[in-house]
Design a protein around this motif. Structure first.
Motif, short mmCIF file in Angstrom:
data_model
loop_
_atom_site.label_atom_id
_atom_site.label_comp_id
_atom_site.label_asym_id
_atom_site.label_seq_id
_atom_site.Cartn_x
_atom_site.Cartn_y
_atom_site.Cartn_z
N ASP A 44 0.68 -1.40 0.07
CA ASP A 44 0.01 -0.01 -0.04
C ASP A 44 0.94 1.25 0.06
N ILE A 45 1.90 1.21 0.69
CA ILE A 45 2.71 2.36 0.86
C ILE A 45 3.50 2.71 -0.39
N MET A 46 4.01 1.47 -1.06
CA MET A 46 4.77 1.62 -2.56
C MET A 46 3.62 2.33 -3.39
N GLU A 47 2.45 1.81 -3.45
CA GLU A 47 1.54 2.31 -4.51
C GLU A 47 1.17 3.73 -4.24
N ARG A 48 1.04 4.18 -2.91
CA ARG A 48 0.49 5.37 -2.78
C ARG A 48 1.84 6.33 -2.88
N THR A 49 2.98 5.73 -2.68
CA THR A 49 4.18 6.77 -2.95
C THR A 49 4.36 7.00 -4.50
N LYS A 50 3.97 5.83 -5.30
CA LYS A 50 4.36 6.14 -6.86
C LYS A 50 3.12 7.02 -7.37
N LEU A 51 1.88 7.00 -6.94
CA LEU A 51 0.83 7.68 -7.23
C LEU A 51 1.29 9.18 -6.99
N ALA A 52 1.76 9.45 -5.69
CA ALA A 52 1.94 10.68 -5.24
C ALA A 52 3.09 11.47 -6.15
N ALA A 56 2.83 14.53 -8.66
CA ALA A 56 3.91 15.68 -8.26
C ALA A 56 4.63 16.02 -9.87
N GLY A 57 4.33 15.07 -10.90
CA GLY A 57 4.99 15.27 -12.08
C GLY A 57 6.33 14.67 -12.11
N ILE A 58 6.71 13.77 -11.00
CA ILE A 58 8.09 13.34 -11.16
C ILE A 58 8.00 12.07 -11.92
N ARG A 59 8.96 11.81 -12.97
CA ARG A 59 8.61 10.68 -13.80
C ARG A 59 9.96 9.85 -13.85
N PHE A 60 9.98 8.58 -13.98
CA PHE A 60 10.97 7.61 -13.76
C PHE A 60 11.48 7.34 -15.24
N ALA A 61 12.78 7.43 -15.58
CA ALA A 61 13.31 7.18 -16.83
C ALA A 61 13.31 5.91 -17.01
N GLY A 62 13.08 5.46 -18.20
CA GLY A 62 13.02 4.09 -18.55
C GLY A 62 14.46 3.68 -19.27
N GLN A 63 14.64 2.51 -19.31
CA GLN A 63 16.05 2.11 -19.99
C GLN A 63 15.75 2.19 -21.59
#
Length: 72
Positions: A44-52, A56-63
Motif C-alpha cells: 500500500d505504501i509503495m503504491e501510494r508513493t508512486k501515485l504521489a 507531483a510530475g516526477i517521472r522515472f526514466a525508462g531504460q
C-alpha cells in the motif's frame, strides 16, 4: 508514512538516499510495522508513493533500448 495507520509512530522512521548510480537514485524508507501487517502495508505504501510521485510530475526514466534489424 505519516498517513499510514499501520506505521508505529512511536518508533523513528527515516528516508534517505541509498544509492547513486548512472541511471537512477535509489531512495530507502525505514519504518516500523507489526510483522503480520508488513506485506500489505508495504504494498500500500509503495503504491501510494508512486501515485504521489506521478501527481507531483516526477517521472522515472525508462531504460532505452535500440533494436536494429538488418535484412539478410
Amino acid at each position: 508514512m505519516e498517513q499510514e495507520d499501520r506505521v508505529i509512530k512511536e518508533k523513528e522512521h527515516t528516508v534517505f538516499v541509498d544509492d547513486l548510480a548512472e541511471s537512477y537514485v535509489a531512495l530507502c524508507v525505514r519504518l516500523w510495522l507489526k510483522s503480520d501487517e508488513f506485506w500489505n502495508a508495504r504494498a500500500d505504501i509503495m503504491e501510494r508513493t508512486k501515485l504521489a510521485l506521478d501527481q507531483a510530475g516526477i517521472r522515472f526514466a525508462g531504460q532505452k533500448i535500440d533494436i536494429v534489424m538488418k535484412e539478410q
